[in-house]
Design a protein around this motif. Sequence first.
Motif, PDB file in Angstrom:
ATOM      1  N   THR A  92       0.823  -1.217   0.000  1.00 35.15           N
ATOM      2  CA  THR A  92       0.000   0.000   0.000  1.00 35.15           C
ATOM      3  C   THR A  92       0.859   1.270   0.000  1.00 35.15           C
ATOM      4  N   ASN A 110      -1.949   1.818  -4.846  1.00 37.00           N
ATOM      5  CA  ASN A 110      -3.292   1.252  -4.844  1.00 37.00           C
ATOM      6  C   ASN A 110      -3.166  -0.280  -4.874  1.00 37.00           C
ATOM      7  N   PRO A 163      -9.232  -4.466  -0.763  1.00 32.49           N
ATOM      8  CA  PRO A 163      -9.539  -3.706   0.452  1.00 32.49           C
ATOM      9  C   PRO A 163      -8.420  -3.813   1.490  1.00 32.49           C
ATOM     10  N   GLN A 218      -5.704  -0.531   8.647  1.00 36.82           N
ATOM     11  CA  GLN A 218      -6.008   0.905   8.528  1.00 36.82           C
ATOM     12  C   GLN A 218      -5.778   1.614   9.858  1.00 36.82           C
ATOM     13  N   THR A 273      -5.984   4.451   4.453  1.00 35.53           N
ATOM     14  CA  THR A 273      -7.354   3.981   4.206  1.00 35.53           C
ATOM     15  C   THR A 273      -7.571   3.690   2.726  1.00 35.53           C
ATOM     16  N   ASP A 274      -8.652   3.004   2.427  1.00 36.28           N
ATOM     17  CA  ASP A 274      -9.012   2.728   1.031  1.00 36.28           C
ATOM     18  C   ASP A 274      -9.201   4.033   0.258  1.00 36.28           C
ATOM     19  N   GLU A 275      -9.771   5.033   0.900  1.00 35.73           N
ATOM     20  CA  GLU A 275      -9.989   6.319   0.268  1.00 35.73           C
ATOM     21  C   GLU A 275      -8.671   6.979  -0.125  1.00 35.73           C
ATOM     22  N   MET A 276      -7.649   6.834   0.738  1.00 37.75           N
ATOM     23  CA  MET A 276      -6.354   7.472   0.477  1.00 37.75           C
ATOM     24  C   MET A 276      -5.649   6.883  -0.745  1.00 37.75           C
ATOM     25  N   LYS A 309      -7.138   5.117  -3.382  1.00 38.42           N
ATOM     26  CA  LYS A 309      -7.957   4.788  -4.555  1.00 38.42           C
ATOM     27  C   LYS A 309      -7.469   5.482  -5.825  1.00 38.42           C
ATOM     28  N   ASP A 310      -6.857   6.661  -5.717  1.00 42.72           N
ATOM     29  CA  ASP A 310      -6.350   7.374  -6.888  1.00 42.72           C
ATOM     30  C   ASP A 310      -4.831   7.262  -7.035  1.00 42.72           C
ATOM     31  N   SER A 311      -4.200   6.436  -6.206  1.00 48.17           N
ATOM     32  CA  SER A 311      -2.749   6.242  -6.272  1.00 48.17           C
ATOM     33  C   SER A 311      -2.402   5.248  -7.376  1.00 48.17           C
TER      34      SER A 311
END
Length: 463
Positions: free
Chosen positions: A24, A45, A49, A55, A61-64, A66-68
């Motif tokens: 991650t 990314n 999950p 986390q 987090t998944d939100e952090m 998702k655009d990586s």
Amino acid sequence: MESSHFAIVDIETTGGYASASQITEIAIFIYDGDRVINEYSTLINPEQPIPFHIQALTGITDEMVKDSPVFADVAEKVFSLLENKIFVAHNVHFDYSFIQSSLKSSGYDWKASRLCTVRLSKKIFPNLNSYSLGRLCQSLGIDIQDRHRAKGDAEATVTLFQQLQEADSHQIIENSIKHKAKEQRIPTHISSEQVNNLPMSTGVYIFKNSSSKIIYVGKANNIKKRVISHFTGNNTGQRRQSFINEICYIEFQETGTELMAFLLECHLIKKNWPIYNRALKKFEPKYGLLDYEDQNGYIRLSICQVRKNVKPIYYFNSVHESTQLLLKLVQEFELDLRLCSFFSNPNLPKESKEINSNKTLPALDEYNLKVTQAIESLTDQKRSFVILDKGRNMNEKSYVYYKDNKVYAIGFVENEDENMDIENIVSQDDLVINNFYMNHLAESYATLYPNKVLQLKGVPSLE
């Protein structure tokens, strides 16, 4: 120290096993031995999950993510930074296995010499209460920013490595590099002394867990080399990683010969049933010859598959072998084919397949006597011998006592005692739990090396 460039690395992941988890976050600091000359860090990314407990630990987090970028997008950059560098990490086995697996999935074949700052710290800073990165840095006064984040932990590892260099008065780091850092491949929960004390001779090695329970037994022509090989390679599966993580103690027994190593390995597996030993099952016999009395009182002979709680009077490795032996008994003792069951009989003569079922069965008592004689012809052909071979040193020989068609005992005898009565030589500790595979090994070895075999006569029966 020779001029070397080090890649000091830390990663965060979705779990503990590279085969099922993903990176991650990654941070790489290129250190030339004096200063950091390049650095790189990024979130990744993982395309899966991130478990909640991870986390909570890392703050990632998944939100952090998702655009990586996914790892394949940064693989070329990571490979270019790591190529031809000495790979350094705290608990290096973990970071290395993940990065190697991820690079391989992206088409990069990468290997590197490794240094583990946990293992180096135990040698250069002995007797500390803990060698976790957090506790170690606390003991050495190293400030960690963003604990459990790749860049913060990697920066702390750089400072730790610098302190290790400064305190390394015995060239421990340099020697580790010169020796290809084999020791750095060993998990940090296994002491280096255990590995260093392993011999480079033939024998058996034993892995035990933290409760001193045997979890694996193996044999090797070079014990040290074979043990180290368990901790190398690209297998990142959960079963293998769990196996490695359970190993806490390593013991060994030298055997002198490969035959003794095979037999001792089999005996210890049969005695202890280690959870990670499975390979020997394929060497067990597949077919057997059973005798039973049918409802009319006839003793029948039948070939069957060997199963639990089935105790045949004779074993076979193949259907063909079983067919040939039963046919031989039929011919020698004039048995009735209608009262014999073959597992598969494609090789039976045509006339044997066309039995006239209307023909009268033989006289009961006379026929049963023939079957009994056939069975006795198998059980009466018992052999007993001793294989004498080289021992663990020049003053002894190894012995394998094959008694009544079974491996009965294995051990060592002083050279001057080799002509003694074998029954007086055998100790309780030499007795083994034999199986078909062990018996087959001894029989084959005796056939190949008759000059090492002492034939015995008049040996007392085991019964």
